[in-house]
Design an enzyme around this catalytic site. Sequence first.
Site, mmCIF file in Angstrom:
data_model
loop_
_atom_site.group_PDB
_atom_site.id
_atom_site.type_symbol
_atom_site.label_atom_id
_atom_site.label_comp_id
_atom_site.label_asym_id
_atom_site.label_seq_id
_atom_site.Cartn_x
_atom_site.Cartn_y
_atom_site.Cartn_z
ATOM 1 N N LYS A 187 26.220 -42.573 60.255
ATOM 2 C CA LYS A 187 26.749 -41.971 59.032
ATOM 3 C C LYS A 187 27.030 -40.488 59.260
ATOM 4 O O LYS A 187 26.202 -39.780 59.831
ATOM 5 C CB LYS A 187 25.743 -42.149 57.885
ATOM 6 C CG LYS A 187 26.293 -41.751 56.530
ATOM 7 C CD LYS A 187 25.305 -42.087 55.434
ATOM 8 C CE LYS A 187 25.873 -41.742 54.060
ATOM 9 N NZ LYS A 187 24.916 -42.070 52.973
ATOM 10 N N TYR A 242 10.707 -39.645 50.192
ATOM 11 C CA TYR A 242 9.636 -40.571 50.590
ATOM 12 C C TYR A 242 8.249 -40.030 50.243
ATOM 13 O O TYR A 242 7.290 -40.791 50.203
ATOM 14 C CB TYR A 242 9.751 -40.894 52.079
ATOM 15 C CG TYR A 242 11.062 -41.562 52.399
ATOM 16 C CD1 TYR A 242 11.360 -42.828 51.889
ATOM 17 C CD2 TYR A 242 12.031 -40.920 53.160
ATOM 18 C CE1 TYR A 242 12.578 -43.432 52.136
ATOM 19 C CE2 TYR A 242 13.257 -41.517 53.425
ATOM 20 C CZ TYR A 242 13.521 -42.772 52.902
ATOM 21 O OH TYR A 242 14.738 -43.364 53.144
#
Length: 365
Positions: free
Chosen positions: A243, A343
């Site tokens: 990406k 996270y």
Amino acid sequence: MNSGIKVFEVDKEKLAVTFSYNSKIVEKIKKIDGRIWDQEQKRWVIPNNSVSINQLAKLFEKEGIIWADEINYPSGHDAYSLDSDENQLLTEMGKIITLKGYSLKTRKAYLGHVKRFIEFIKKPPYQLEKEDISKYMLFLLEEQESSHAYANQALSSLKILYDSVLDKEKVDFNIPRPKKERKLPNILSQEEVLTILQSLKNKKHRALLFLIYSAGLRVGEVVRLKIEDIDSKRMLIHIRQGKGRKDRYTILSEAALNILREYVRVERPQKWLFPGGKEGNFLTERSVQRVFENALKDAKIIKKASVHTLRHSFATHLLEGGTDLRYIQELLGHNSSKTTEIYTHVSKTNLSKIESPLDSLIKGS
């Protein structure tokens, strides 16, 4: 208010139709030949052919449908049809976003946005104005109930259309972008991941999911791996042009390598590590999604999850195991540490140290 009717491809023979429950919509769906109710997935399934697609488009012409990009959907009975000028516009748009270096997936998404915009506005390209963008954005957000991420991508594609193709500078001035939604990812526990991996019997499927979880790969990255990208001496995986058109290295698990060797010994892939059905092509991303969906079902896990959940779980489990956030950022290929910091909000490491006041109350009584 639109009920959010969405249509996407299950496979070459079936399409899935999803929407918030509405008895009137159900009555209309039942008029489509060959439709069935998928009890397990809680969705309607119709044949993937032009007859069913046209039936669906005509039945829900007023409500509107969000079509997945891979579906060649009709523009509707009274819809504005693309003539040679509009097709030329899409061709020019395609050239520009290719020159900008956008990935094939992004190019396809942007062209889809532009096509849907033109069909909605029902104007020749040279008559398009700034107000048409505002009208379309309101339609996406209020009537179609599209996500803010989807609407933002549509706006980005229209900015290129107006600025670079139609040469209408600064046309999106004063058009606010929808506020980015902050959603926390679903996370599988380590026990749940193990149950899913152990449910796999097919060697190719085992190698796929073992690699995705063990290295935190995106589905688009795992299907594009080549034999030479696996460096067993340095225990690294070379991700080429991930990406953002970036190369990176991520870790190669010893357990995953053993599964991979077993798969390669039997299947003997040539160019692509995971070849697809068509000769010379790699496996499709949708095929991997189906592998995971079946594994989730076999493992009897009801938690909402996708292949990408394995990547989220990889990062969260590393964080809970004490790995520095900067290293996790590098393994995942994130540009910004803020992306990786999400996270910390789903990790149980710090939350598990907090005792509920109810438990304190009970213990003290």
